[in-house]
Design an enzyme around this catalytic site. Structure first.
Site, PDB file in Angstrom:
ATOM      1  N   SER A   8       0.826  -1.211   0.000  1.00  0.00           N
ATOM      2  CA  SER A   8       0.000   0.000   0.000  1.00  0.00           C
ATOM      3  C   SER A   8       0.859   1.260   0.000  1.00  0.00           C
ATOM      4  O   SER A   8       0.338   2.370   0.023  1.00  0.00           O
ATOM      5  CB  SER A   8      -0.935   0.005   1.211  1.00  0.00           C
ATOM      6  OG  SER A   8      -0.184  -0.150   2.400  1.00  0.00           O
TER       7      SER A   8
ATOM      8  N   ASN B 131      -1.780  -2.612  13.328  1.00  0.00           N
ATOM      9  CA  ASN B 131      -3.244  -2.499  13.317  1.00  0.00           C
ATOM     10  C   ASN B 131      -3.732  -1.254  14.061  1.00  0.00           C
ATOM     11  O   ASN B 131      -4.589  -0.527  13.573  1.00  0.00           O
ATOM     12  CB  ASN B 131      -3.870  -3.761  13.915  1.00  0.00           C
ATOM     13  CG  ASN B 131      -3.563  -4.993  13.082  1.00  0.00           C
ATOM     14  OD1 ASN B 131      -3.012  -4.876  11.981  1.00  0.00           O
ATOM     15  ND2 ASN B 131      -3.893  -6.171  13.589  1.00  0.00           N
TER      16      ASN B 131
ATOM     17  N   THR C 275     -40.755  25.265  -9.288  1.00  0.00           N
ATOM     18  CA  THR C 275     -41.012  23.917  -8.783  1.00  0.00           C
ATOM     19  C   THR C 275     -41.229  23.074 -10.040  1.00  0.00           C
ATOM     20  O   THR C 275     -41.805  23.569 -11.016  1.00  0.00           O
ATOM     21  CB  THR C 275     -42.253  23.836  -7.875  1.00  0.00           C
ATOM     22  OG1 THR C 275     -43.399  24.238  -8.618  1.00  0.00           O
ATOM     23  CG2 THR C 275     -42.120  24.744  -6.647  1.00  0.00           C
ATOM     24  N   HIS C 276     -40.753  21.877 -10.038  1.00  0.00           N
ATOM     25  CA  HIS C 276     -40.817  21.011 -11.230  1.00  0.00           C
ATOM     26  C   HIS C 276     -40.113  21.660 -12.424  1.00  0.00           C
ATOM     27  O   HIS C 276     -40.445  21.379 -13.574  1.00  0.00           O
ATOM     28  CB  HIS C 276     -42.257  20.677 -11.621  1.00  0.00           C
ATOM     29  CG  HIS C 276     -43.115  20.274 -10.463  1.00  0.00           C
ATOM     30  ND1 HIS C 276     -43.249  18.976 -10.057  1.00  0.00           N
ATOM     31  CD2 HIS C 276     -43.844  21.024  -9.596  1.00  0.00           C
ATOM     32  CE1 HIS C 276     -44.051  18.925  -9.002  1.00  0.00           C
ATOM     33  NE2 HIS C 276     -44.419  20.171  -8.699  1.00  0.00           N
TER      34      HIS C 276
ATOM     35  N   SER D 280     -15.124  24.994 -27.544  1.00  0.00           N
ATOM     36  CA  SER D 280     -15.286  23.739 -28.265  1.00  0.00           C
ATOM     37  C   SER D 280     -14.271  23.699 -29.387  1.00  0.00           C
ATOM     38  O   SER D 280     -13.906  24.730 -29.947  1.00  0.00           O
ATOM     39  CB  SER D 280     -16.704  23.657 -28.824  1.00  0.00           C
ATOM     40  OG  SER D 280     -16.732  22.816 -29.958  1.00  0.00           O
TER      41      SER D 280
ATOM     42  N   LYS E  44     -19.031  28.434 -28.763  1.00  0.00           N
ATOM     43  CA  LYS E  44     -19.336  27.799 -27.481  1.00  0.00           C
ATOM     44  C   LYS E  44     -18.481  28.275 -26.307  1.00  0.00           C
ATOM     45  O   LYS E  44     -17.295  28.522 -26.446  1.00  0.00           O
ATOM     46  CB  LYS E  44     -19.118  26.285 -27.612  1.00  0.00           C
ATOM     47  CG  LYS E  44     -20.066  25.629 -28.587  1.00  0.00           C
ATOM     48  CD  LYS E  44     -21.364  25.291 -27.946  1.00  0.00           C
ATOM     49  CE  LYS E  44     -21.280  23.879 -27.396  1.00  0.00           C
ATOM     50  NZ  LYS E  44     -22.572  23.470 -26.858  1.00  0.00           N
TER      51      LYS E  44
ATOM     52  N   ASN F 116     -18.457  26.457 -22.711  1.00  0.00           N
ATOM     53  CA  ASN F 116     -19.087  25.356 -21.978  1.00  0.00           C
ATOM     54  C   ASN F 116     -18.801  25.421 -20.484  1.00  0.00           C
ATOM     55  O   ASN F 116     -17.687  25.713 -20.075  1.00  0.00           O
ATOM     56  CB  ASN F 116     -18.593  24.025 -22.537  1.00  0.00           C
ATOM     57  CG  ASN F 116     -19.020  23.822 -23.977  1.00  0.00           C
ATOM     58  OD1 ASN F 116     -20.090  24.278 -24.370  1.00  0.00           O
ATOM     59  ND2 ASN F 116     -18.174  23.185 -24.755  1.00  0.00           N
TER      60      ASN F 116
ATOM     61  N   GLU G 116     -20.141  21.235 -14.623  1.00  0.00           N
ATOM     62  CA  GLU G 116     -20.489  19.892 -15.111  1.00  0.00           C
ATOM     63  C   GLU G 116     -19.614  18.822 -14.458  1.00  0.00           C
ATOM     64  O   GLU G 116     -20.087  17.757 -14.064  1.00  0.00           O
ATOM     65  CB  GLU G 116     -20.312  19.823 -16.627  1.00  0.00           C
ATOM     66  CG  GLU G 116     -21.364  20.579 -17.400  1.00  0.00           C
ATOM     67  CD  GLU G 116     -21.047  20.580 -18.886  1.00  0.00           C
ATOM     68  OE1 GLU G 116     -21.685  19.817 -19.620  1.00  0.00           O
ATOM     69  OE2 GLU G 116     -20.152  21.331 -19.305  1.00  0.00           O
TER      70      GLU G 116
ATOM     71  N   TYR H 226      -9.095  -6.835  13.110  1.00  0.00           N
ATOM     72  CA  TYR H 226      -8.521  -6.301  11.877  1.00  0.00           C
ATOM     73  C   TYR H 226      -8.493  -7.353  10.777  1.00  0.00           C
ATOM     74  O   TYR H 226      -8.173  -8.518  11.006  1.00  0.00           O
ATOM     75  CB  TYR H 226      -7.082  -5.797  12.113  1.00  0.00           C
ATOM     76  CG  TYR H 226      -6.427  -5.333  10.824  1.00  0.00           C
ATOM     77  CD1 TYR H 226      -6.624  -4.039  10.359  1.00  0.00           C
ATOM     78  CD2 TYR H 226      -5.658  -6.199  10.041  1.00  0.00           C
ATOM     79  CE1 TYR H 226      -6.065  -3.616   9.157  1.00  0.00           C
ATOM     80  CE2 TYR H 226      -5.096  -5.778   8.847  1.00  0.00           C
ATOM     81  CZ  TYR H 226      -5.307  -4.497   8.406  1.00  0.00           C
ATOM     82  OH  TYR H 226      -4.769  -4.083   7.220  1.00  0.00           O
TER      83      TYR H 226
ATOM     84  N   GLN I 256      -7.174  -2.345   4.305  1.00  0.00           N
ATOM     85  CA  GLN I 256      -6.179  -1.561   3.570  1.00  0.00           C
ATOM     86  C   GLN I 256      -6.824  -0.867   2.372  1.00  0.00           C
ATOM     87  O   GLN I 256      -6.332   0.153   1.906  1.00  0.00           O
ATOM     88  CB  GLN I 256      -5.037  -2.479   3.108  1.00  0.00           C
ATOM     89  CG  GLN I 256      -3.924  -1.752   2.407  1.00  0.00           C
ATOM     90  CD  GLN I 256      -2.672  -2.605   2.323  1.00  0.00           C
ATOM     91  OE1 GLN I 256      -1.981  -2.816   3.318  1.00  0.00           O
ATOM     92  NE2 GLN I 256      -2.391  -3.123   1.144  1.00  0.00           N
TER      93      GLN I 256
ATOM     94  N   LYS J  32      -8.189   3.177   2.024  1.00  0.00           N
ATOM     95  CA  LYS J  32      -7.446   4.425   1.845  1.00  0.00           C
ATOM     96  C   LYS J  32      -7.709   5.133   0.530  1.00  0.00           C
ATOM     97  O   LYS J  32      -7.970   6.343   0.507  1.00  0.00           O
ATOM     98  CB  LYS J  32      -5.960   4.177   2.038  1.00  0.00           C
ATOM     99  CG  LYS J  32      -5.660   3.944   3.493  1.00  0.00           C
ATOM    100  CD  LYS J  32      -4.296   3.453   3.765  1.00  0.00           C
ATOM    101  CE  LYS J  32      -4.295   2.722   5.085  1.00  0.00           C
ATOM    102  NZ  LYS J  32      -5.153   1.509   5.113  1.00  0.00           N
TER     103      LYS J  32
HETATM  104  N1  ARG Z   1      -1.090  -1.332   5.448  1.00  0.00           N
HETATM  105  C1  ARG Z   1      -1.984  -1.895   6.391  1.00  0.00           C
HETATM  106  C2  ARG Z   1      -3.350  -1.259   6.252  1.00  0.00           C
HETATM  107  O1  ARG Z   1      -3.452  -0.299   5.625  1.00  0.00           O
HETATM  108  C3  ARG Z   1      -1.460  -1.692   7.768  1.00  0.00           C
HETATM  109  C4  ARG Z   1      -1.953  -2.698   8.770  1.00  0.00           C
HETATM  110  C5  ARG Z   1      -1.438  -4.014   8.419  1.00  0.00           C
HETATM  111  N2  ARG Z   1      -1.632  -4.943   9.455  1.00  0.00           N
HETATM  112  C6  ARG Z   1      -1.450  -6.235   9.280  1.00  0.00           C
HETATM  113  N3  ARG Z   1      -1.653  -6.995  10.279  1.00  0.00           N
HETATM  114  N4  ARG Z   1      -1.150  -6.726   8.127  1.00  0.00           N
HETATM  115  O2  ARG Z   1      -4.334  -1.719   6.769  1.00  0.00           O
END
Ligand code: ARG
Length: 464
Positions: A29, A116, A161-162, A283, A289, A291, A296, A323, A328, A331
């Protein structure tokens, strides 16, 4: 080489073979969670300081950790830090570099802690800061809307309205409707912030830890509002991220409504407003145009944030305690929600400020749509005619005006009197756009006096 330096090696002595490259990429990650590095270091500093206070690590180790983390921060800041996919995530990357820099002291940092509770802490610290920034942007947007509202209290807009012309409203009143929405969004974010700002650290992997940690002290050190009271819950729930995304999605939905109105109002058929050229695009084929790309896109990006909300809800659904690595995946949607929300609020605050209105076009549209028909009915009611009968009478009057292609106010008195003998000359005032608007002088109504009072209230509230 320690386990933390490279997972080209097996995780630990327990493993017979290293991870395959594909699995490494699949499970890492670091490419996205590195943006939480400040929060990670902040959490580690507080944890180390507490470990030293509690006598779990020595003062010299704590000092080494503090100095080492300062150097890590400097390296990350300057771009010199080398993020390694092998080290999976932001936590292991920072810890490994710290250990490289300060040796055994670095290895002591993880005492009484697990990734964790570490990751849950990092997300909360990071998100807290982002909520504060989003809050400021929401205030800026409200101030922009307030400025436009104040300048246009007396401008008459056909209220719809509408999407059919309904009754005349002050354009300022219309703008203040959005101020109300964004004020509630701000309030919602503040409420979410209180629940985000709780400390998971000390929950360790899932069960708490056997070291004598002082979690309350760490919470105070990190300016958190409290400590998560159940270790299993602390490491596993992401409801705080979901709540934030829900609040963000709702805010984007409000933005999308404003965006849609801007798109409609600036179309040639309406011509009610203009937005500054820098928020529009041309455009490649049609030279005439301009836009409304920004509104949008905001409308489109709303779908994206709503999607993140659904994604996070489904991510959490059915996860057993405590956990799971599923988490993960929280994020990227969370980060993208924050980025999208902040960018959108920032651009809207600027765009709204530069909005110009065309009062004539608005008034003409109001007249074409018989926006004051209700006022004629109200006029008759004041003469003692039951509302339902008045409603029917006005329908006949509108029909007559339509057949003459004129406004109600352009029908001669004699014609109006054919519909009801009680009608007198003062009916024309009542049926005028401004007469109609001024008459709606109840709290929260569109009469300019009410709108001005609301502008003042918002100014006081926002300190503007
Ligand atoms: N990169 C992990 C996450 O975002 C961190 C926690 C990982 N914990 C584990 N026991 N593998 O959740």
């Amino acid at each position: 080489m320690s386990q933390l330096e490279s997972k080209s090696q097996a995780w630990s002595a327990l493993f017979d073979e290293p991870m395959s490259d594909l699995v490494k990429r699949y499970t890492a990650s670091v490419s996205f969670d590195q943006r939480m590095w400040r929060a990670d270091i902040q959490g580690s500093l507080a944890h180390a300081a507490m470990l030293a206070r509690q006598g779990v690590i020595g003062a010299a180790d704590e000092k080494a950790i503090r100095e080492g983390l300062a150097q890590v921060a400097a390296e990350i800041e300057s771009g010199a830090f080398e993020w390694k996919l092998d080290l999976e995530d932001v936590h292991l990357n920072i810890e490994a570099r710290l250990t490289q820099l300060v040796g055994d002291a670095g290895k002591r940092l993880h005492t009484g802690r697990s990734r964790n509770d570490q990751v849950a802490t990092d997300i909360r610290l990071w998100l807290r800061g982002e909520i504060d920034q989003a809050g400021e942007l929401l205030v800026a947007l409200q101030k922009s809307l307030l400025g436009v509202a104040e300048k246009n209290v007396d401008v008459v807009l056909p209220g719809f309205t509408h999407l059919q012309v309904a009754q005349p409203v002050s354009f300022g009143h219309h703008m203040l409707a959005y101020v109300e929405m964004f004020a509630r969004d701000h309030e919602r974010l503040q409420e979410v912030r209180r629940r985000v700002n709780q400390l998971p650290l000390g929950a360790a992997a899932l069960a708490g830890t056997s070291y004598p940690l002082d979690r309350e002290w760490v919470a105070r050190e990190l300016a958190m509002d409290g400590v998560c009271q159940n270790s299993l819950d602390a490491v596993s729930d992401r409801d705080f991220a979901i709540e934030f995304t829900a609040a963000a999605a709702l805010c984007m939905v409000h933005v999308s409504r404003l965006a849609e109105e801007l798109v409609i109002w600036m179309s040639q058929n309406f011509g009610f407003i203009r937005i500054a050229d820098r928020f529009t695009t041309g455009s490649s084929i049609m030279p005439q145009k301009k836009n409304p790309d920004v509104p949008e896109l905001a409308r489109g990006k709303t779908g994206r944030v709503v999607g993140h909300l659904v994604g996070l809800l489904v991510l959490m659904k059915g996860q057993p305690l405590a956990y799971n690595k599923d988490n993960q995946e929280d994020k990227e949607p969370l980060f993208d929600t924050v980025d999208t929300l902040k960018d959108t609020l920032r651009i809207f605050a600027e765009m709204v400020e530069g909005l110009t209105v065309n009062p004539q076009a608005m008034e003409q549209a109001a007249l074409r749509g018989y926006a004051t028909a209700t006022d004629l009915a109200d006029y008759l009611v004041k003469k003692g005619i039951p509302f339902r009968d008045a409603h029917e009478t006005v329908a006949h009057a509108v029909k007559a005006a339509v057949s003459h292609s004129c406004d109600l106010t352009e029908l001669p008195l004699a014609v109006l009197q054919q519909f009801n003998g009680a009608i007198e000359k003062d009916v024309y005032d009542a049926m005028s756009l401004r007469g109609s608007m001024n008459a709606r002088n109840t709290l929260g109504g569109t009469a300019p006096a009410q709108v001005r009072a609301q502008v003042e209230r918002h100014r006081g509230r926002l300190g503007a």
